[in-house]
Design a protein around this motif. Structure first.
Motif, PDB file in Angstrom:
ATOM      1  N   UNK A 159       0.728  -1.288  -0.100  1.00 51.72           N
ATOM      2  CA  UNK A 159       0.097  -0.091  -0.091  1.00 51.72           C
ATOM      3  C   UNK A 159       0.898   1.430  -0.181  1.00 51.72           C
ATOM      4  N   UNK A 160       0.500   2.317  -0.632  1.00 51.73           N
ATOM      5  CA  UNK A 160       1.074   3.583  -0.837  1.00 51.73           C
ATOM      6  C   UNK A 160      -0.104   4.638  -0.296  1.00 51.73           C
ATOM      7  N   UNK A 161       0.559   5.766   0.375  1.00 50.40           N
ATOM      8  CA  UNK A 161      -0.375   6.699   0.641  1.00 50.40           C
ATOM      9  C   UNK A 161       0.221   7.990   0.513  1.00 50.40           C
ATOM     10  N   UNK A 162      -0.486   8.595  -0.435  1.00 49.63           N
ATOM     11  CA  UNK A 162       0.421  10.036  -0.951  1.00 49.63           C
ATOM     12  C   UNK A 162       1.487   9.790  -1.702  1.00 49.63           C
ATOM     13  N   UNK A 163       1.641   8.581  -2.260  1.00 44.89           N
ATOM     14  CA  UNK A 163       2.943   8.207  -3.056  1.00 44.89           C
ATOM     15  C   UNK A 163       4.022   7.580  -2.195  1.00 44.89           C
ATOM     16  N   UNK A 164       3.878   7.510  -0.952  1.00 50.88           N
ATOM     17  CA  UNK A 164       4.810   6.974   0.271  1.00 50.88           C
ATOM     18  C   UNK A 164       4.390   5.597   0.599  1.00 50.88           C
ATOM     19  N   UNK A 165       5.137   4.635   0.527  1.00 54.86           N
ATOM     20  CA  UNK A 165       4.771   3.349   0.901  1.00 54.86           C
ATOM     21  C   UNK A 165       4.564   3.361   2.531  1.00 54.86           C
TER      22      UNK A 165
END
Length: 278
Positions: free
Chosen positions: A132-138
């Motif tokens: 999962x990535x959130x706002x492009x960050x893992x």
């Protein structure tokens, strides 16, 4: 080739839109989806056959499947791509983008939740192993675990809104003929009731499916969160051909104040290169 999941009940039927993001019902039954060409999608234990024991149900189901393209066409429909879009008051309220390899179970979900952009890559047979990535960050555990669960629930819900008529014979689904029914405007259907046994996220849900005697297609469902509850009612309209099968792309409620629509739909017998890259 490994055969993907056959199941699910959570057909997140966004109950009267009190909460557009609340999973309301889900009905995947593991195992049946993902049969490769030449493989039967009937389980060996015969439970799917039992679902069609009633000759009236079998007649309605047979005509509906033929109208949507047929069992062979459904089995060949390997790759799905679609946007699940919630509309309320004519305005877009939520959008989730899906990519799915029905045969292998690979899945890609993206969208915006509480202001954050989510991207999840997982396999529906092993959702706990996804990324999962959130706002492009893992994202790392434990937050990644809850986000993967959310992504898996979206798969269960959103895909059921799209392909529910193809899943009547999944293991654990019970069908009963509810006769001919007519709405106050004189519109007539044949109705079939769906209940669930030990499958999916919300097996207490029930559905009443309304099939057109003219076209053979499902034109409405009533979703009951539990037996005896008031139903959430949605029409199934705008049936269109995508690849080998037909799908309904617009599900408005009766007063047209809200709807689930499917946009950017693609169904293919092959998986395009790069479909599941991050």
């Amino acid at each position: 080739m490994r055969r993907p999941v056959r199941a699910w009940p959570l057909a997140l039927a966004l109950l009267p839109f009190l909460s557009l993001q609340t999973l309301a019902c889900s009905h995947w039954t593991a195992g049946q989806d993902g049969a490769a060409p030449g493989q039967s999608n009937r389980p060996a234990n015969g439970r799917a056959t039992d679902a069609l024991a009633d000759p009236e149900v079998r007649r309605v189901h047979s005509r509906m499947m033929a109208a949507m393209g047929g069992a062979d066409a459904w089995e060949s429909a390997r790759y799905f791509e679609f946007d699940f879009v919630v509309y309320r008051g004519g305005q877009e309220a939520a959008r989730w983008r899906h990519r799915w390899d029905r045969w292998r179970g690979d899945y890609r979900l993206s969208g915006i939740r509480r202001g954050d952009t989510i991207l999840a890559l997982f396999n529906v047979n092993h959702a706990a192993d996804g990324r999962v990535w959130l706002n492009g960050q893992p994202v790392q555990p434990p937050r990644a675990d809850s986000l993967r669960q959310f992504a898996y629930a979206r798969f269960i819900n959103d895909s059921y809104w799209l392909i529910m008529p193809y899943k009547w014979t999944d293991p654990g689904v019970h069908l009963s003929y509810a006769g001919r029914q007519t709405d106050p405007n004189g519109r007539a259907w044949e109705a079939v009731k769906l209940t669930f046994e030990n499958v999916g996220l919300t097996p207490e849900n029930e559905y009443l499916a309304f099939i057109s005697p003219e076209t053979g297609l499902m034109e409405r469902w009533h979703h009951f969160p539990r037996a005896g509850a008031e139903p959430a009612i949605y029409d199934w309209t705008d049936w269109q051909r995508f690849g080998p099968i037909l799908l309904s792309t617009n599900k408005p409620n009766p007063d047209r104040s809200a709807a689930i629509r499917f946009e950017n739909v693609r169904v293919d017998t092959r998986v395009p290169a790069g479909a599941f890259q991050s």
